[in-house]
Design a protein around this motif. Structure first.
Motif, PDB file in Angstrom:
ATOM      1  N   ILE A  41       0.844  -1.198   0.000  1.00 30.11           N
ATOM      2  CA  ILE A  41       0.000   0.000   0.000  1.00 30.11           C
ATOM      3  C   ILE A  41       0.878   1.246   0.000  1.00 30.11           C
ATOM      4  O   ILE A  41       0.630   2.196  -0.749  1.00 30.11           O
ATOM      5  CB  ILE A  41      -0.947   0.005   1.214  1.00 30.11           C
ATOM      6  N   TYR A  42       1.912   1.233   0.838  1.00 28.14           N
ATOM      7  CA  TYR A  42       2.837   2.368   0.902  1.00 28.14           C
ATOM      8  C   TYR A  42       3.445   2.639  -0.477  1.00 28.14           C
ATOM      9  O   TYR A  42       3.481   3.775  -0.937  1.00 28.14           O
ATOM     10  CB  TYR A  42       3.935   2.114   1.932  1.00 28.14           C
ATOM     11  N   LYS A  43       3.905   1.581  -1.125  1.00 30.21           N
ATOM     12  CA  LYS A  43       4.535   1.739  -2.441  1.00 30.21           C
ATOM     13  C   LYS A  43       3.546   2.278  -3.471  1.00 30.21           C
ATOM     14  O   LYS A  43       3.920   3.036  -4.364  1.00 30.21           O
ATOM     15  CB  LYS A  43       5.134   0.416  -2.906  1.00 30.21           C
ATOM     16  N   GLN A  44       2.275   1.907  -3.342  1.00 29.49           N
ATOM     17  CA  GLN A  44       1.267   2.345  -4.306  1.00 29.49           C
ATOM     18  C   GLN A  44       0.753   3.759  -4.034  1.00 29.49           C
ATOM     19  O   GLN A  44       0.463   4.497  -4.961  1.00 29.49           O
ATOM     20  CB  GLN A  44       0.078   1.377  -4.297  1.00 29.49           C
ATOM     21  N   LYS A  45       0.639   4.133  -2.771  1.00 23.34           N
ATOM     22  CA  LYS A  45      -0.052   5.370  -2.425  1.00 23.34           C
ATOM     23  C   LYS A  45       0.813   6.447  -1.777  1.00 23.34           C
ATOM     24  O   LYS A  45       0.419   7.612  -1.762  1.00 23.34           O
ATOM     25  CB  LYS A  45      -1.221   5.065  -1.464  1.00 23.34           C
ATOM     26  N   CYS A  46       1.965   6.094  -1.222  1.00 20.88           N
ATOM     27  CA  CYS A  46       2.703   7.043  -0.381  1.00 20.88           C
ATOM     28  C   CYS A  46       4.081   7.435  -0.914  1.00 20.88           C
ATOM     29  O   CYS A  46       4.628   8.467  -0.520  1.00 20.88           O
ATOM     30  CB  CYS A  46       2.871   6.462   1.029  1.00 20.88           C
ATOM     31  N   VAL A  77      -4.116  10.578  11.059  1.00 19.62           N
ATOM     32  CA  VAL A  77      -3.438  11.396  10.042  1.00 19.62           C
ATOM     33  C   VAL A  77      -3.678  10.828   8.651  1.00 19.62           C
ATOM     34  O   VAL A  77      -3.984  11.566   7.707  1.00 19.62           O
ATOM     35  CB  VAL A  77      -1.923  11.499  10.335  1.00 19.62           C
ATOM     36  N   ILE A  78      -3.558   9.513   8.522  1.00 15.52           N
ATOM     37  CA  ILE A  78      -3.761   8.887   7.210  1.00 15.52           C
ATOM     38  C   ILE A  78      -5.222   9.039   6.790  1.00 15.52           C
ATOM     39  O   ILE A  78      -5.510   9.374   5.643  1.00 15.52           O
ATOM     40  CB  ILE A  78      -3.348   7.401   7.230  1.00 15.52           C
ATOM     41  N   SER A  79      -6.138   8.808   7.701  1.00 16.54           N
ATOM     42  CA  SER A  79      -7.570   8.896   7.383  1.00 16.54           C
ATOM     43  C   SER A  79      -8.001  10.310   7.040  1.00 16.54           C
ATOM     44  O   SER A  79      -8.632  10.543   6.014  1.00 16.54           O
ATOM     45  CB  SER A  79      -8.413   8.430   8.577  1.00 16.54           C
ATOM     46  N   GLU A  80      -7.682  11.239   7.925  1.00 17.62           N
ATOM     47  CA  GLU A  80      -8.229  12.591   7.828  1.00 17.62           C
ATOM     48  C   GLU A  80      -7.309  13.593   7.137  1.00 17.62           C
ATOM     49  O   GLU A  80      -7.744  14.673   6.758  1.00 17.62           O
ATOM     50  CB  GLU A  80      -8.552  13.094   9.238  1.00 17.62           C
ATOM     51  N   GLY A  81      -6.020  13.239   7.011  1.00 22.75           N
ATOM     52  CA  GLY A  81      -5.056  14.175   6.460  1.00 22.75           C
ATOM     53  C   GLY A  81      -4.564  15.117   7.545  1.00 22.75           C
ATOM     54  O   GLY A  81      -5.113  15.172   8.647  1.00 22.75           O
ATOM     55  N   PRO A  86      -3.201  14.944   2.151  1.00 22.44           N
ATOM     56  CA  PRO A  86      -4.633  14.763   1.910  1.00 22.44           C
ATOM     57  C   PRO A  86      -5.195  13.599   2.726  1.00 22.44           C
ATOM     58  O   PRO A  86      -4.459  12.742   3.206  1.00 22.44           O
ATOM     59  CB  PRO A  86      -4.702  14.439   0.410  1.00 22.44           C
ATOM     60  N   SER A  87      -6.488  13.576   2.857  1.00 19.66           N
ATOM     61  CA  SER A  87      -7.196  12.477   3.504  1.00 19.66           C
ATOM     62  C   SER A  87      -7.193  11.255   2.588  1.00 19.66           C
ATOM     63  O   SER A  87      -7.374  11.377   1.380  1.00 19.66           O
ATOM     64  CB  SER A  87      -8.644  12.897   3.771  1.00 19.66           C
ATOM     65  N   PHE A  88      -6.973  10.099   3.183  1.00 19.23           N
ATOM     66  CA  PHE A  88      -7.039   8.852   2.415  1.00 19.23           C
ATOM     67  C   PHE A  88      -8.249   8.021   2.810  1.00 19.23           C
ATOM     68  O   PHE A  88      -8.377   6.865   2.434  1.00 19.23           O
ATOM     69  CB  PHE A  88      -5.743   8.047   2.579  1.00 19.23           C
TER      70      PHE A  88
END
Length: 108
Positions: A41-46, A77-81, A86-88
């Motif tokens: 997930i990190y590699k795809q989104k972060c 932080v990940i959920s809300e930004g 940004p919020s994820f």
């Protein structure tokens, strides 16, 4: 007749042992799978903001983020930004966010 009972008891003992081993192995696999999922997930989104090695680019360095934030704080932080992040919440499932939060919280 005694032989039959002895075989039955032995079979039950072996089955119980195998089931116990199997259960532990499944838990180990799930734990490793969670880490692999988080890294994927990190590699795809972060990576675009935090770099492959977590050193940061547009986003901050995450190499020791677990020393600064708890797992729950990271989940938030990940959920809300936060700040420029940004919020994820709508891009990732709760399970994916939790996997990332657990993984990042281990970075100390």
């Amino acid at each position: 007749m005694i032989m039959k009972w002895t075989r039955t008891i032995a079979l039950l003992a072996i089955t119980g042992t195998i089931a116990g081993c199997s259960s532990a192995s499944e838990q180990d696999i799930q734990a490793v799978s969670g880490v692999n999922d988080a890294e994927t997930i990190y590699k795809q989104k972060c990576v675009s903001c935090h770099a492959i090695d977590l050193q940061g680019r547009a986003g901050p360095n995450l190499q020791k983020v677990g020393a600064k934030y708890t797992q729950d704080e990271l989940f938030g932080v990940i959920s809300e930004g936060k700040g420029g992040m940004p919020s994820f919440e709508k891009r990732l499932s709760e399970e994916q966010i939790d996997a990332l939060a657990v993984w990042l919280a281990s970075k100390k």
